[in-house]
Write an enzyme that holds these catalytic residues in place. Structure first.
Site, mmCIF file in Angstrom:
data_model
loop_
_atom_site.group_PDB
_atom_site.id
_atom_site.type_symbol
_atom_site.label_atom_id
_atom_site.label_comp_id
_atom_site.label_asym_id
_atom_site.label_seq_id
_atom_site.Cartn_x
_atom_site.Cartn_y
_atom_site.Cartn_z
ATOM 1 N N GLY A 1 -39.932 72.436 108.035
ATOM 2 C CA GLY A 1 -41.329 72.829 107.956
ATOM 3 C C GLY A 1 -41.731 73.420 106.618
ATOM 4 O O GLY A 1 -42.920 73.496 106.297
ATOM 5 N N ASP A 2 -40.749 73.852 105.835
ATOM 6 C CA ASP A 2 -41.003 74.364 104.475
ATOM 7 C C ASP A 2 -39.734 74.133 103.661
ATOM 8 O O ASP A 2 -39.170 75.064 103.091
ATOM 9 C CB ASP A 2 -41.371 75.846 104.519
ATOM 10 C CG ASP A 2 -41.889 76.367 103.177
ATOM 11 O OD1 ASP A 2 -42.231 75.534 102.312
ATOM 12 O OD2 ASP A 2 -41.943 77.595 103.002
ATOM 13 N N TYR A 3 -39.319 72.877 103.608
ATOM 14 C CA TYR A 3 -38.034 72.534 103.007
ATOM 15 C C TYR A 3 -38.164 72.454 101.491
ATOM 16 O O TYR A 3 -38.280 71.384 100.896
ATOM 17 C CB TYR A 3 -37.511 71.204 103.572
ATOM 18 C CG TYR A 3 -36.049 70.958 103.273
ATOM 19 C CD1 TYR A 3 -35.067 71.750 103.836
ATOM 20 C CD2 TYR A 3 -35.658 69.939 102.412
ATOM 21 C CE1 TYR A 3 -33.728 71.539 103.569
ATOM 22 C CE2 TYR A 3 -34.320 69.705 102.141
ATOM 23 C CZ TYR A 3 -33.365 70.512 102.717
ATOM 24 O OH TYR A 3 -32.027 70.295 102.442
ATOM 25 N N CYS A 4 -38.151 73.628 100.855
ATOM 26 C CA CYS A 4 -38.265 73.712 99.403
ATOM 27 C C CYS A 4 -37.008 74.356 98.829
ATOM 28 O O CYS A 4 -36.166 74.892 99.571
ATOM 29 C CB CYS A 4 -39.504 74.497 99.011
ATOM 30 S SG CYS A 4 -39.575 76.157 99.689
ATOM 31 N N ASN B 1 -35.551 77.798 99.896
ATOM 32 C CA ASN B 1 -35.206 77.973 101.305
ATOM 33 C C ASN B 1 -33.895 77.317 101.708
ATOM 34 O O ASN B 1 -33.576 77.232 102.901
ATOM 35 C CB ASN B 1 -36.341 77.461 102.187
ATOM 36 C CG ASN B 1 -37.544 78.365 102.136
ATOM 37 O OD1 ASN B 1 -37.442 79.520 101.721
ATOM 38 N ND2 ASN B 1 -38.692 77.853 102.539
#
Length: 267
Positions: free
Chosen positions: A185-188, A191
């Protein structure tokens, strides 16, 4: 930094990344990092909601093979909602010191394993319908038009964010979800933690849900192309997609989700 009763540490190292506006710290015992503490004032319901979402997802991930933090404790104290999580080894992927090809291989491997993981119980929906509804709320608030003006962004459809979203929603309605799979969902880059042996861990899981794999792919390639990570660039983004597996990637869906991501740029 003050800590709630029962949360102890020999040393507290405040961290200025993560949830904007929240208190975040790394807790040490006997010189070793053992936990991460996060807290948000109850006057910030957005941050409290993010913490609650993280707690729910960490509880659901217990028993899966995924290397994620173990929830240690949570509660409310002095007008704050807080939680503590196990500290995971490794350095964030955007930090210096990683061998680039090994790092990209680890990032792709982590995402393939995440997308192959099943959760028991009801899913956390993160399909196009959920994302489009959130985007509509942001458009209605004026946040999107302001962020686009600041970035000099011109939508390809419609003269403003509302018009662009109508066109994008129509195209997404004709596109099947690839999977669906379990998404970060926020695979940056910040993270994903990676150690010197290529072992990885996932953090900041408050947006985890089930949806189209291309959402995570767009998040990571966007992170590699962002001005916030100047040591990365287009070559890294292409290498990441190669390592993930081009046979699992539809370029048209990548473009659709990249357009959708623009509705969530910060102001």
């Amino acid at each position: 930094m003050s800590l709630p009763p029962g949360v102890t540490a020999d040393r507290v190292e405040e961290i200025d990344v993560g949830l904007s506006g929240a208190r975040v710290a790394r807790l040490y015992v006997s010189g070793r990092a053992v936990a991460v503490f996060k807290a948000a004032g109850t006057d910030r319901p957005d941050l409290v909601s993010e913490l609650a979402a993280t707690e729910r997802r960490l509880r659901r991930l217990v028993g899966t093979p995924l290397p994620v933090p173990r929830l240690l404790d949570s509660g409310e104290w002095r007008g704050e909602r807080w939680l503590t999580m196990e500290h995971r080894p490794g350095r964030a992927a955007h930090e210096p010191g990683h061998e680039r090809s090994a790092l990209i291989a680890a990032l792709a491997r982590a995402l393939r394993e995440l997308h192959a993981t099943s959760l028991s119980g009801p899913p956390f929906p993160l399909g196009p319908d959920v994302l489009l509804e959130r985007a509509r709320e942001r458009v209605a608030s004026g946040l999107v038009d302001r962020s686009w003006r600041a970035a000099g962004h011109r939508p390809r459809e419609g003269g403003n964010a509302a018009g662009a979203l109508r066109g994008l929603a129509e195209r997404l309605s004709r596109t099947e979800v690839s999977g669906p799979v379990l998404l970060h969902g926020d695979y940056c880059l910040p993270n994903v933690l990676v150690d010197d042996d290529g072992r990885w861990s996932l953090i900041d899981l408050g947006r985890m849900g089930v949806g189209d794999r291309h959402l995570d792919l767009v998040d990571m390639t966007g992170s590699m192309l962002s001005d916030l990570n100047p040591s990365f660039g287009p070559r890294d983004a292409e290498a990441f997609l190669d390592a993930y597996g081009r046979d699992r990637i539809d370029p048209e869906r990548v473009e659709l989700y990249r357009e959708l991501d623009a509705f969530f740029w910060p102001v």
